[in-house]
Design an enzyme around this catalytic site. Structure first.
Site, PDB file in Angstrom:
ATOM      1  N   LYS A  58      37.608  34.605  26.332  1.00  0.00           N
ATOM      2  CA  LYS A  58      38.785  35.492  26.228  1.00  0.00           C
ATOM      3  C   LYS A  58      39.949  34.852  25.475  1.00  0.00           C
ATOM      4  CE  LYS A  58      37.522  38.062  30.249  1.00  0.00           C
ATOM      5  NZ  LYS A  58      37.856  39.008  31.257  1.00  0.00           N
ATOM      6  N   ASP A 105      42.397  43.780  31.115  1.00  0.00           N
ATOM      7  CA  ASP A 105      42.250  43.159  32.449  1.00  0.00           C
ATOM      8  C   ASP A 105      43.564  43.225  33.224  1.00  0.00           C
ATOM      9  OD1 ASP A 105      39.593  42.354  32.319  1.00  0.00           O
ATOM     10  OD2 ASP A 105      40.060  40.366  31.512  1.00  0.00           O
TER      11      ASP A 105
HETATM   12  P1  NAP Z   1      37.341  31.389  31.829  1.00  0.00           P
HETATM   13  O1  NAP Z   1      38.370  31.795  30.841  1.00  0.00           O
HETATM   14  O2  NAP Z   1      36.203  30.576  31.388  1.00  0.00           O
HETATM   15  O3  NAP Z   1      38.105  30.620  33.030  1.00  0.00           O
HETATM   16  C1  NAP Z   1      37.383  30.112  34.124  1.00  0.00           C
HETATM   17  C2  NAP Z   1      38.351  29.467  35.111  1.00  0.00           C
HETATM   18  O4  NAP Z   1      37.609  29.095  36.277  1.00  0.00           O
HETATM   19  C3  NAP Z   1      39.006  28.178  34.587  1.00  0.00           C
HETATM   20  O5  NAP Z   1      40.276  28.065  35.168  1.00  0.00           O
HETATM   21  C4  NAP Z   1      38.061  27.092  35.101  1.00  0.00           C
HETATM   22  O6  NAP Z   1      38.702  25.845  35.345  1.00  0.00           O
HETATM   23  C5  NAP Z   1      37.664  27.676  36.446  1.00  0.00           C
HETATM   24  N1  NAP Z   1      36.344  27.189  36.847  1.00  0.00           N
HETATM   25  C6  NAP Z   1      35.159  27.390  36.204  1.00  0.00           C
HETATM   26  N2  NAP Z   1      34.155  26.769  36.875  1.00  0.00           N
HETATM   27  C7  NAP Z   1      34.742  26.161  37.947  1.00  0.00           C
HETATM   28  C8  NAP Z   1      34.239  25.351  38.990  1.00  0.00           C
HETATM   29  N3  NAP Z   1      32.931  25.054  39.079  1.00  0.00           N
HETATM   30  N4  NAP Z   1      35.112  24.880  39.914  1.00  0.00           N
HETATM   31  C9  NAP Z   1      36.440  25.169  39.825  1.00  0.00           C
HETATM   32  N5  NAP Z   1      36.971  25.919  38.848  1.00  0.00           N
HETATM   33  C10 NAP Z   1      36.135  26.426  37.926  1.00  0.00           C
HETATM   34  O7  NAP Z   1      36.697  32.683  32.543  1.00  0.00           O
HETATM   35  P2  NAP Z   1      37.379  34.101  32.815  1.00  0.00           P
HETATM   36  O8  NAP Z   1      37.100  34.996  31.684  1.00  0.00           O
HETATM   37  O9  NAP Z   1      38.770  33.859  33.240  1.00  0.00           O
HETATM   38  O10 NAP Z   1      36.482  34.669  34.038  1.00  0.00           O
HETATM   39  C11 NAP Z   1      36.515  34.062  35.307  1.00  0.00           C
HETATM   40  C12 NAP Z   1      35.785  34.926  36.336  1.00  0.00           C
HETATM   41  O11 NAP Z   1      36.464  36.160  36.521  1.00  0.00           O
HETATM   42  C13 NAP Z   1      34.346  35.282  35.967  1.00  0.00           C
HETATM   43  O12 NAP Z   1      33.566  35.237  37.138  1.00  0.00           O
HETATM   44  C14 NAP Z   1      34.455  36.706  35.477  1.00  0.00           C
HETATM   45  O13 NAP Z   1      33.253  37.449  35.633  1.00  0.00           O
HETATM   46  C15 NAP Z   1      35.542  37.239  36.407  1.00  0.00           C
HETATM   47  N6  NAP Z   1      36.272  38.386  35.830  1.00  0.00           N
HETATM   48  C16 NAP Z   1      36.250  39.570  36.489  1.00  0.00           C
HETATM   49  C17 NAP Z   1      36.933  40.646  35.977  1.00  0.00           C
HETATM   50  C18 NAP Z   1      36.926  41.969  36.668  1.00  0.00           C
HETATM   51  O14 NAP Z   1      37.210  42.974  36.006  1.00  0.00           O
HETATM   52  N7  NAP Z   1      36.654  42.040  37.954  1.00  0.00           N
HETATM   53  C19 NAP Z   1      37.653  40.544  34.770  1.00  0.00           C
HETATM   54  C20 NAP Z   1      37.671  39.297  34.151  1.00  0.00           C
HETATM   55  C21 NAP Z   1      36.970  38.224  34.681  1.00  0.00           C
HETATM   56  P3  NAP Z   1      38.861  24.713  34.207  1.00  0.00           P
HETATM   57  O15 NAP Z   1      40.125  25.059  33.480  1.00  0.00           O
HETATM   58  O16 NAP Z   1      38.938  23.454  34.973  1.00  0.00           O
HETATM   59  O17 NAP Z   1      37.634  24.803  33.327  1.00  0.00           O
END
Ligand code: NAP
Length: 289
Positions: A75, A111
């Site tokens: 994103k 979002d």
């Molecule tokens: P992203 O940009 O890759 O960000 C992921 C975040 O989670 C980062 O802050 C990362 O920390 C942290 N993280 C990842 N693995 C981790 C772990 N093992 N332990 C602790 N922290 C961890 O991803 P995103 O697009 O924000 O999406 C994140 C989640 O939200 C996904 O599951 C996605 O499916 C969900 N989501 C849902 C919706 C909805 O409409 N319901 C919309 C958007 C996203 P670091 O900075 O340390 O890497």
């Protein structure tokens, strides 16, 4: 004679990209809504390995993909490859929806309003409250910008602390809130959770297939919290189950997911989709797994 809608040579293609992508319910949700309105579109998913994002963006233009959703972890990284992004997505620093207007790619963020609407519809009071957001990635940016103006205090805790500090600074510079970035150690989380009314998980911890995981230990939670986990696959994450058990009000990620999807759908097709049907199809699919 084929019954409409069917996939033909002129069918418009929509897609979601991410890595991983297998958890995504976007194809199920969007194809159901497209079929319902007999629109000549098909929606597919692509798993794009980290070094291939630039090539994927060239592919959108080459294959005339009309609309693209962007999910974890692209994103933020997708932004430099787009031709234009709208002011809200620019302010947030994350894009989850792209429209391809004749090889000219425009990015948006659906979002943010999807998350805020889901919280308000679920009866979560935001105004004057204190919130803790876990994670500092693309979704955390959208959710924090969506609710920051209404909050009294906002903490962001992330595995990589410098990212939460950076996001907090950005929020403080661009909105009325003075946000604070922290690490995600147990001690830090314990102190922060005791101070806040709303806890929001935006990390993928607990997401399919790792459904036994949770971003926060059960003992730290307290019953006066409103807990929002934006993960929607599974519909009830471990965090949501544990929070409900101790009496917290909870909200899973499904409503945000449907809201952001509906906004993208309308932008791409010019038609309003049936939100109840979209939700029903995702629940039906996840219930069968
Ligand atoms: P992203 O940009 O890759 O960000 C992921 C975040 O989670 C980062 O802050 C990362 O920390 C942290 N993280 C990842 N693995 C981790 C772990 N093992 N332990 C602790 N922290 C961890 O991803 P995103 O697009 O924000 O999406 C994140 C989640 O939200 C996904 O599951 C996605 O499916 C969900 N989501 C849902 C919706 C909805 O409409 N319901 C919309 C958007 C996203 P670091 O900075 O340390 O890497």
């Amino acid at each position: 004679m084929l019954k409409k809608p069917y996939i033909a040579a002129r069918t418009n293609v929509l897609c979601v990209i991410g890595h991983p992508i297998e958890h995504s319910m976007s194809p199920i949700m969007h194809n159901a809504a497209l079929k319902d309105l007999s629109l000549d579109y098909v929606y597919v998913a692509f798993n794009i390995p980290p070094n291939d994002l630039k090539k994927a963006v060239l592919g959108f233009k080459m294959f005339n993909i009309k609309g693209i959703n962007v999910t974890i972890p692209y994103k933020e990284n997708i932004i430099p490859y787009l031709d234009e992004i709208d002011p809200l997505a620019e302010k947030i620093g994350a894009v989850n929806t792209i429209k391809n207007k004749g090889k000219y790619l425009i990015g948006k963020n659906t979002d943010a309003s999807g998350a805020k609407k889901a919280l308000l519809d679920a009866g979560c009071e935001i105004s004057g409250k204190k919130a803790l957001i876990l994670g500092a990635g693309g979704a955390a940016k959208a959710v924090s910008f969506a609710i920051s103006e209404d909050l009294d205090a906002l903490y962001i805790a992330n595995r990589t602390e410098k990212r939460s500090i950076k996001l907090a600074k950005d929020l403080t510079n661009k909105t009325a809130i003075k946000a604070i970035g922290k690490n995600m150690s147990i001690d830090t989380l314990k102190n922060l959770v005791n101070e806040v009314d709303i806890l929001i998980n935006t990390t993928p911890l607990g997401m399919y297939p790792d459904i036994g995981e949770s971003p926060i230990s059960e003992e730290i939670l307290h019953k006066d919290l409103f807990v929002f986990d934006i993960v929607y696959n599974p519909l009830e994450t471990r965090l949501i189950k544990e929070a409900s058990k101790i009496g917290c009000k909870t909200l899973g990620g499904l409503d945000m997911f449907v809201n952001q999807g509906a906004l993208a759908f309308e932008w791409w097709t010019g038609k309003k989709p049936n939100l109840n049907l979209m939700k029903e199809k995702v629940v039906e699919f996840l219930g069968k797994k």
